[in-house]
Motif scaffolding. Sequence first.
Motif, mmCIF file in Angstrom:
data_model
loop_
_atom_site.group_PDB
_atom_site.id
_atom_site.type_symbol
_atom_site.label_atom_id
_atom_site.label_comp_id
_atom_site.label_asym_id
_atom_site.label_seq_id
_atom_site.Cartn_x
_atom_site.Cartn_y
_atom_site.Cartn_z
ATOM 1 N N GLU A 246 -17.489 2.217 46.291
ATOM 2 C CA GLU A 246 -17.301 3.599 46.731
ATOM 3 C C GLU A 246 -16.814 4.501 45.588
ATOM 4 O O GLU A 246 -15.857 5.263 45.739
ATOM 5 N N LEU A 247 -17.500 4.417 44.437
ATOM 6 C CA LEU A 247 -17.199 5.334 43.341
ATOM 7 C C LEU A 247 -17.622 6.748 43.722
ATOM 8 O O LEU A 247 -18.505 6.938 44.571
ATOM 9 N N PRO A 248 -17.018 7.774 43.124
ATOM 10 C CA PRO A 248 -17.426 9.150 43.405
ATOM 11 C C PRO A 248 -18.918 9.344 43.105
ATOM 12 O O PRO A 248 -19.486 8.651 42.248
ATOM 13 N N ALA A 249 -19.529 10.272 43.805
ATOM 14 C CA ALA A 249 -20.970 10.502 43.688
ATOM 15 C C ALA A 249 -21.389 10.701 42.236
ATOM 16 O O ALA A 249 -20.813 11.506 41.516
ATOM 17 N N GLY A 250 -22.400 9.948 41.817
ATOM 18 C CA GLY A 250 -22.949 10.084 40.470
ATOM 19 C C GLY A 250 -22.312 9.178 39.445
ATOM 20 O O GLY A 250 -22.875 8.979 38.360
ATOM 21 N N TYR A 251 -21.133 8.616 39.733
ATOM 22 C CA TYR A 251 -20.437 7.773 38.766
ATOM 23 C C TYR A 251 -20.846 6.312 38.932
ATOM 24 O O TYR A 251 -21.070 5.840 40.050
ATOM 25 N N ARG A 252 -20.934 5.604 37.801
ATOM 26 C CA ARG A 252 -21.182 4.169 37.821
ATOM 27 C C ARG A 252 -20.586 3.536 36.574
ATOM 28 O O ARG A 252 -20.299 4.213 35.586
ATOM 29 N N VAL A 253 -20.407 2.219 36.618
ATOM 30 C CA VAL A 253 -19.878 1.482 35.468
ATOM 31 C C VAL A 253 -20.993 1.353 34.440
ATOM 32 O O VAL A 253 -22.062 0.812 34.732
ATOM 33 N N VAL A 254 -20.755 1.840 33.220
ATOM 34 C CA VAL A 254 -21.791 1.843 32.189
ATOM 35 C C VAL A 254 -21.436 0.984 30.983
ATOM 36 O O VAL A 254 -22.282 0.743 30.117
ATOM 37 N N ALA A 255 -20.182 0.533 30.881
ATOM 38 C CA ALA A 255 -19.787 -0.309 29.756
ATOM 39 C C ALA A 255 -18.532 -1.070 30.122
ATOM 40 O O ALA A 255 -17.795 -0.687 31.040
ATOM 41 N N GLY A 256 -18.270 -2.142 29.387
ATOM 42 C CA GLY A 256 -17.073 -2.932 29.633
ATOM 43 C C GLY A 256 -16.873 -3.973 28.563
ATOM 44 O O GLY A 256 -17.803 -4.325 27.834
ATOM 45 N N ASP A 257 -15.653 -4.450 28.440
ATOM 46 C CA ASP A 257 -15.299 -5.494 27.488
ATOM 47 C C ASP A 257 -15.066 -6.803 28.219
ATOM 48 O O ASP A 257 -14.628 -6.809 29.372
ATOM 49 N N ARG A 270 -6.940 -9.135 30.763
ATOM 50 C CA ARG A 270 -7.000 -7.721 30.388
ATOM 51 C C ARG A 270 -8.467 -7.299 30.298
ATOM 52 O O ARG A 270 -9.262 -7.934 29.617
ATOM 53 N N ARG A 271 -8.794 -6.226 30.973
ATOM 54 C CA ARG A 271 -10.178 -5.745 30.962
ATOM 55 C C ARG A 271 -10.202 -4.233 30.765
ATOM 56 O O ARG A 271 -9.260 -3.522 31.115
ATOM 57 N N TRP A 272 -11.318 -3.783 30.196
ATOM 58 C CA TRP A 272 -11.581 -2.345 30.075
ATOM 59 C C TRP A 272 -12.991 -2.073 30.564
ATOM 60 O O TRP A 272 -13.923 -2.839 30.269
ATOM 61 N N PHE A 273 -13.148 -0.983 31.326
ATOM 62 C CA PHE A 273 -14.462 -0.564 31.792
ATOM 63 C C PHE A 273 -14.616 0.941 31.584
ATOM 64 O O PHE A 273 -13.641 1.696 31.674
ATOM 65 N N MET A 274 -15.844 1.365 31.322
ATOM 66 C CA MET A 274 -16.153 2.788 31.257
ATOM 67 C C MET A 274 -16.953 3.171 32.494
ATOM 68 O O MET A 274 -17.972 2.555 32.807
ATOM 69 N N VAL A 275 -16.467 4.198 33.192
ATOM 70 C CA VAL A 275 -17.151 4.728 34.363
ATOM 71 C C VAL A 275 -17.601 6.142 34.020
ATOM 72 O O VAL A 275 -16.801 6.957 33.536
ATOM 73 N N SER A 276 -18.877 6.460 34.237
ATOM 74 C CA SER A 276 -19.408 7.753 33.813
ATOM 75 C C SER A 276 -20.441 8.276 34.794
ATOM 76 O O SER A 276 -21.098 7.498 35.496
ATOM 77 N N ASP A 277 -20.572 9.579 34.830
ATOM 78 C CA ASP A 277 -21.642 10.211 35.603
ATOM 79 C C ASP A 277 -22.781 10.653 34.694
ATOM 80 O O ASP A 277 -23.655 11.402 35.111
ATOM 81 N N GLY A 278 -22.767 10.194 33.449
ATOM 82 C CA GLY A 278 -23.756 10.606 32.466
ATOM 83 C C GLY A 278 -23.221 11.633 31.503
ATOM 84 O O GLY A 278 -23.821 11.886 30.458
ATOM 85 N N LEU A 279 -22.067 12.216 31.825
ATOM 86 C CA LEU A 279 -21.424 13.196 30.948
ATOM 87 C C LEU A 279 -19.923 12.969 30.915
ATOM 88 O O LEU A 279 -19.339 12.706 29.867
ATOM 89 N N SER A 280 -19.275 13.046 32.064
ATOM 90 C CA SER A 280 -17.843 12.797 32.158
ATOM 91 C C SER A 280 -17.569 11.300 32.047
ATOM 92 O O SER A 280 -18.337 10.479 32.549
ATOM 93 N N GLN A 323 -8.359 15.359 39.103
ATOM 94 C CA GLN A 323 -7.418 14.375 39.641
ATOM 95 C C GLN A 323 -8.059 13.541 40.736
ATOM 96 O O GLN A 323 -7.921 12.305 40.744
ATOM 97 N N GLN A 324 -8.751 14.171 41.672
ATOM 98 C CA GLN A 324 -9.306 13.435 42.797
ATOM 99 C C GLN A 324 -10.341 12.413 42.333
ATOM 100 O O GLN A 324 -10.474 11.320 42.918
ATOM 101 N N THR A 325 -11.071 12.728 41.254
ATOM 102 C CA THR A 325 -12.076 11.805 40.740
ATOM 103 C C THR A 325 -11.426 10.591 40.094
ATOM 104 O O THR A 325 -11.814 9.446 40.355
ATOM 105 N N VAL A 326 -10.412 10.823 39.263
ATOM 106 C CA VAL A 326 -9.727 9.725 38.588
ATOM 107 C C VAL A 326 -9.027 8.833 39.609
ATOM 108 O O VAL A 326 -9.060 7.594 39.515
ATOM 109 N N GLN A 327 -8.392 9.429 40.609
ATOM 110 C CA GLN A 327 -7.733 8.639 41.645
ATOM 111 C C GLN A 327 -8.744 7.817 42.443
ATOM 112 O O GLN A 327 -8.488 6.655 42.774
ATOM 113 N N ALA A 328 -9.905 8.406 42.739
ATOM 114 C CA ALA A 328 -10.923 7.683 43.499
ATOM 115 C C ALA A 328 -11.480 6.513 42.693
ATOM 116 O O ALA A 328 -11.786 5.443 43.260
ATOM 117 N N ILE A 329 -11.622 6.682 41.378
ATOM 118 C CA ILE A 329 -12.116 5.605 40.537
ATOM 119 C C ILE A 329 -11.099 4.462 40.480
ATOM 120 O O ILE A 329 -11.457 3.279 40.562
#
Length: 337
Positions: A246-257, A270-280, A323-329
């Motif tokens: 249930e990521l915010p509309a348009g966002y998906r996981v595009v990278a990770g370690d 310890r993990r890192w992931f990048m979540v993006s909508d193609g710009l943000s 804020q609402q986007t970061v909290q939802a992610i």
Amino acid sequence: MSRRLPLPRVTAIAVISGNLLIGILFGLWLPSVAAETGAEQSPIDLLSQMSRALSELEYEGTLVYLNGHELSTLRIAHRIEGGEAHESLLALSGPIRAVARSHQSVICVLPDAHAISLPRHGGSASTLHAGVLDADRLRPHYLVQGLGQSRVAGRDTRVIGIIPRDDLRYGYRFFVDEETGLPLKTDLMDSSATPIEQVMFTEITYLDRVSDEIEAQAPKSVGGPSAAQASSPVVTVDSSPWRFSELPAGYRVVAGDPPEPDADGTEGTRRWFMVSDGLSVVSVYIEPDQGQGLAGHKRVGALNAAGRSLDGHQVTAVGEAPQQTVQAIAAAVKMQP
């Protein structure tokens, strides 16, 4: 002597504590952009021109950074070595602060004269560094259009607006040097088109080499992979044992370690992931919960951070998004049974 620190907690703390120099520096970087075809130069074409200018030009200049009522003046030097970009940033007002960065690391000199070294994830630097911009992916969530012409630092610019279609993302306004393609002014805006942060050159000089004076005052950056490698899109990401629902509309996981080893050399969590909508871009850090992580929400300028505990782990999401986007992610992170 610089101190190399564990990435997830230190990165989150550096962002949350207000070390805005890093954010300013990252904000000047753009990804490669897929240009649209056509006889006339479209706004997407101008974004592509910006990408080429940022990867090919060497320059130095003076920047002003405005965040609310906070105004800072900074000196930037940008050079290319072996096809790789290296940047130095020095605060000219307030406490002495300096940042040097490459595609591999960021070195910060803090007001107490201590230096810290933060390793970087490929493509994780910032908003506007999510890989190749896909115009078709952006259209459902952003309107990209030309906004006329203006003058910045005594130079003619064309203005591009990237306007969000909802409240889940910020908007951008770029003032692009007509002669070189370099963005001379960048506005980050909320959903009501009110600027949150502004970065602008007051003077700029294009050079074959960066002056020794600027490099001497800033920490030395470390080489890394080429720009092409850093922006290569990641199609699939192995997030196990984690999943994002249930990521915010348009966002998906595009990278990770992959998992980062613990201090004792055993396989870590310890993990890192990048979540993006193609710009943000929002970075998500997952690490063992030691009771010192962020609980709830914190904002510094345009950066929002959200944290919570989950099954013995600390989850922290940080990015230039509302804020609402970061909290939802952050809330979307789940551990697979």
